[in-house]
Every structure is written in C-alpha cells, then in structure tokens.
Design a protein around this motif. Structure first.
Motif, PDB file in Angstrom:
ATOM      1  N   ALA A  83      25.393 -16.561  60.857  1.00  0.00           N
ATOM      2  CA  ALA A  83      25.145 -15.131  61.060  1.00  0.00           C
ATOM      3  C   ALA A  83      24.295 -14.545  59.940  1.00  0.00           C
ATOM      4  CB  ALA A  83      26.475 -14.390  61.152  1.00  0.00           C
ATOM      5  N   LEU A  98      22.914  -7.575  70.814  1.00  0.00           N
ATOM      6  CA  LEU A  98      23.977  -8.468  70.347  1.00  0.00           C
ATOM      7  C   LEU A  98      24.898  -8.746  71.525  1.00  0.00           C
ATOM      8  CD1 LEU A  98      25.300  -7.155  66.889  1.00  0.00           C
ATOM      9  CD2 LEU A  98      23.587  -8.919  67.316  1.00  0.00           C
ATOM     10  N   SER A 103      30.199 -15.176  67.156  1.00  0.00           N
ATOM     11  CA  SER A 103      29.121 -15.589  66.246  1.00  0.00           C
ATOM     12  C   SER A 103      28.243 -14.402  65.869  1.00  0.00           C
ATOM     13  CB  SER A 103      28.272 -16.688  66.893  1.00  0.00           C
ATOM     14  OG  SER A 103      29.029 -17.863  67.092  1.00  0.00           O
ATOM     15  N   THR A 104      27.859 -13.590  66.854  1.00  0.00           N
ATOM     16  CA  THR A 104      27.024 -12.429  66.541  1.00  0.00           C
ATOM     17  C   THR A 104      27.836 -11.335  65.842  1.00  0.00           C
ATOM     18  OG1 THR A 104      27.366 -11.505  68.764  1.00  0.00           O
ATOM     19  CG2 THR A 104      25.414 -12.871  68.422  1.00  0.00           C
ATOM     20  N   MET A 107      27.380 -11.141  62.208  1.00  0.00           N
ATOM     21  CA  MET A 107      26.119 -10.603  61.689  1.00  0.00           C
ATOM     22  C   MET A 107      26.261  -9.174  61.178  1.00  0.00           C
ATOM     23  SD  MET A 107      23.321 -11.836  64.557  1.00  0.00           S
ATOM     24  CE  MET A 107      22.007 -10.931  63.721  1.00  0.00           C
ATOM     25  N   THR A 121      24.814  -3.437  72.554  1.00  0.00           N
ATOM     26  CA  THR A 121      25.786  -4.507  72.742  1.00  0.00           C
ATOM     27  C   THR A 121      26.760  -4.151  73.855  1.00  0.00           C
ATOM     28  OG1 THR A 121      27.470  -5.889  71.642  1.00  0.00           O
ATOM     29  CG2 THR A 121      27.364  -3.561  70.999  1.00  0.00           C
ATOM     30  N   SER A 126      32.266  -5.365  68.444  1.00  0.00           N
ATOM     31  CA  SER A 126      31.048  -5.198  67.648  1.00  0.00           C
ATOM     32  C   SER A 126      30.689  -3.728  67.490  1.00  0.00           C
ATOM     33  CB  SER A 126      29.883  -5.955  68.291  1.00  0.00           C
ATOM     34  OG  SER A 126      30.098  -7.346  68.206  1.00  0.00           O
ATOM     35  N   PHE A 170      20.226 -11.701  70.048  1.00  0.00           N
ATOM     36  CA  PHE A 170      21.066 -12.656  69.323  1.00  0.00           C
ATOM     37  C   PHE A 170      22.274 -12.974  70.198  1.00  0.00           C
ATOM     38  CE2 PHE A 170      18.754 -10.353  66.042  1.00  0.00           C
ATOM     39  CZ  PHE A 170      18.301 -11.382  65.224  1.00  0.00           C
ATOM     40  N   SER A 172      25.324 -16.276  71.523  1.00  0.00           N
ATOM     41  CA  SER A 172      25.914 -17.599  71.370  1.00  0.00           C
ATOM     42  C   SER A 172      26.700 -17.931  72.633  1.00  0.00           C
ATOM     43  CB  SER A 172      26.826 -17.665  70.141  1.00  0.00           C
ATOM     44  OG  SER A 172      27.180 -19.004  69.854  1.00  0.00           O
ATOM     45  N   LEU A 206      22.709 -18.604  68.102  1.00  0.00           N
ATOM     46  CA  LEU A 206      23.527 -18.915  66.933  1.00  0.00           C
ATOM     47  C   LEU A 206      24.443 -20.082  67.294  1.00  0.00           C
ATOM     48  CD1 LEU A 206      22.553 -15.916  66.550  1.00  0.00           C
ATOM     49  CD2 LEU A 206      24.612 -15.574  65.179  1.00  0.00           C
TER      50      LEU A 206
END
Length: 250
Positions: A83, A98, A103-104, A107, A121, A126, A170, A172, A206
């Motif tokens: 990240a 995102l 994983s994100t 970040m 997102t 997040s 970004f 995963s 990622l």
C-alpha cells in the motif's frame, strides 16, 4: 459460447452440485464431451477444480468468503508495504478509485498526506478512515453487500463508477493465477471493480504474496488489462507469460 464463458458456466454448475460428470456438463452447456474435458483441464491447472474419474468437483477453498475485519488482520506487514508503494503513484490533484479490498484500505494513511486528491470508493470502512484525514471522498452508495458488509454494490454504485473518469484505479482480489487471471470470492463485487478499471486512466493491482497459490471462483480480468502490479515478491517470476505492458513494482 466462448471458452471463458463455458468455464464460468462450469464453475456455476459445480458450485450448485459440488460434483458433476463430463456427460452432465456437455448436456447442460450443449457442447461435446471432448470440449468439456479441455475446459476442465484448464480449470484444474488454474487451481479452481479437482478432476476425478468421469467428472470434476470444485475445490472447497475456492469460494471461501472471509469478513473484512478478519482479512484486514491477515498479512498486515505485506499489505502495508504494498500500500505504501502504491500511494507513491498518487500526485496532488489526482482523482482515484479505491475498491473495497483490505489492501487498498492500507493506502489511506499515506493518501492523507497528498493535497487536493479526490477518492471515490464503495467501501464503507475506507470512507470512514478517509474522513479522519479530511480527504475529499465520495461514497459510491447503493445496496450494502450482505456477503461483505463493508461494501456497497448494485446499480447506484455502478452508475457512479461509470460516470467518472479517474486518474488511477487501485484494487486487489483474492487470487492471481500463473496465467495472469485475477479471481475473487465475492461475485457481486466483480462488476463495480470492472467499471473502476474501465473508467481509470491507469489500473494498479495490489498483490501481496497471499494472492499466489490461493484460489477463488469469480474472474475479474487478466493482468494484460492493467498497468501496474505492486507486490512484496517478484511476481513476474510467477507468471507464465511476459507482460511488456505492465510496470512491476516491488
């Protein structure tokens, strides 16, 4: 029906029945038994099924769904490293997608130090974390995913991702195969991710080491469609094909 569509249909039938015969699949999908055997061989090579005499069964770990809060405590050191590397791509003023992966999520502490960025997102977790850093954030709302209660899905979320062009996406997933295919365990999160990838200038995967030799059921895309793979290991040595279009960052 193209081979990748057949493979998806085979996986769906296996998830419904656990074990199916070649003859059953050939009848349901309306193709020859020899074509079914070739598809089963490919799916077994990808680690998604186990072939047995006369048929196949789905691997028990393929569709294992782990809640967000548990996933966020797995491979934390590796995810944090990946990240941090991913966040170095973001510049002041960028618009970024995102996804809902853990994983994100890692970040976010780095994004808080970058001026004038905008984040879109569909991850409730997040969004809450980004608000602590006063990052300009939009939540792609809709229906809360009953299988992963940190994520919004459905037409409203998809419409938002389809109406914005981002500098970076970004994301995963749970699994990267040697053939470069990306799979995840949450079927209803595939479409939002596809739209993020479609509507971003640069796509960034990622990929910590837990994604290798780990198998899931639902295909997102192939790495040939993305621009960066960021990992804690030498991913290019794992892939069976060389991808000149990808920047590998370790």
């Amino acid at each position: 029906m193209y081979s990748n569509e057949r493979e998806k249909e085979i996986l769906n039938l296996l998830k419904q029945n656990n074990f199916v015969t070649v003859e059953y699949l050939a009848k349901k999908i309306h193709i020859s038994p020899s074509s079914i055997r070739r598809d089963l061989k490919k799916l077994e090579k990808s680690g998604l099924i186990t072939k047995s005499y006369g048929g196949a069964e789905i691997k028990s770990s393929v569709n294992k769904q782990i809640p967000f809060y548990l996933r966020s405590h797995k491979n934390t050191k590796e995810k944090a490293y990946v990240a941090m590397k991913a966040a170095t791509l973001v510049k002041p003023g960028d618009i970024i997608f995102l996804d809902s992966s853990t994983s994100t999520y890692f970040m976010i502490e780095h994004l808080g130090n970058i001026k004038d960025i905008t984040v879109i997102t569909n991850s409730l977790s997040s969004m809450a974390a980004l608000s602590e850093y006063n990052v300009n954030t939009y939540l792609a709302g809709g229906r809360l995913n009953p299988e992963n209660r940190s994520c919004f899905i459905g037409a409203q979320a998809e419409e938002m991702f389809n109406s914005i062009h981002a500098d970076y996406c970004f994301f995963s997933v749970q699994s990267l195969t040697a053939d470069g295919d990306l799979y995840d365990c949450f079927a209803n999160e595939i479409t939002p991710r596809k739209l993020m990838i479609k509507n971003a200038e640069k796509k960034v995967f990622l990929c910590d080491n837990s994604k290798i030799n780990h198998f899931s059921a639902y295909k997102l895309c192939n790495v040939s469609e993305i621009d960066y793979i960021i990992s804690d290991i030498d991913i290019e040595n794992y892939l069976s094909t060389n991808y000149d279009n990808i920047s590998f960052i370790k």
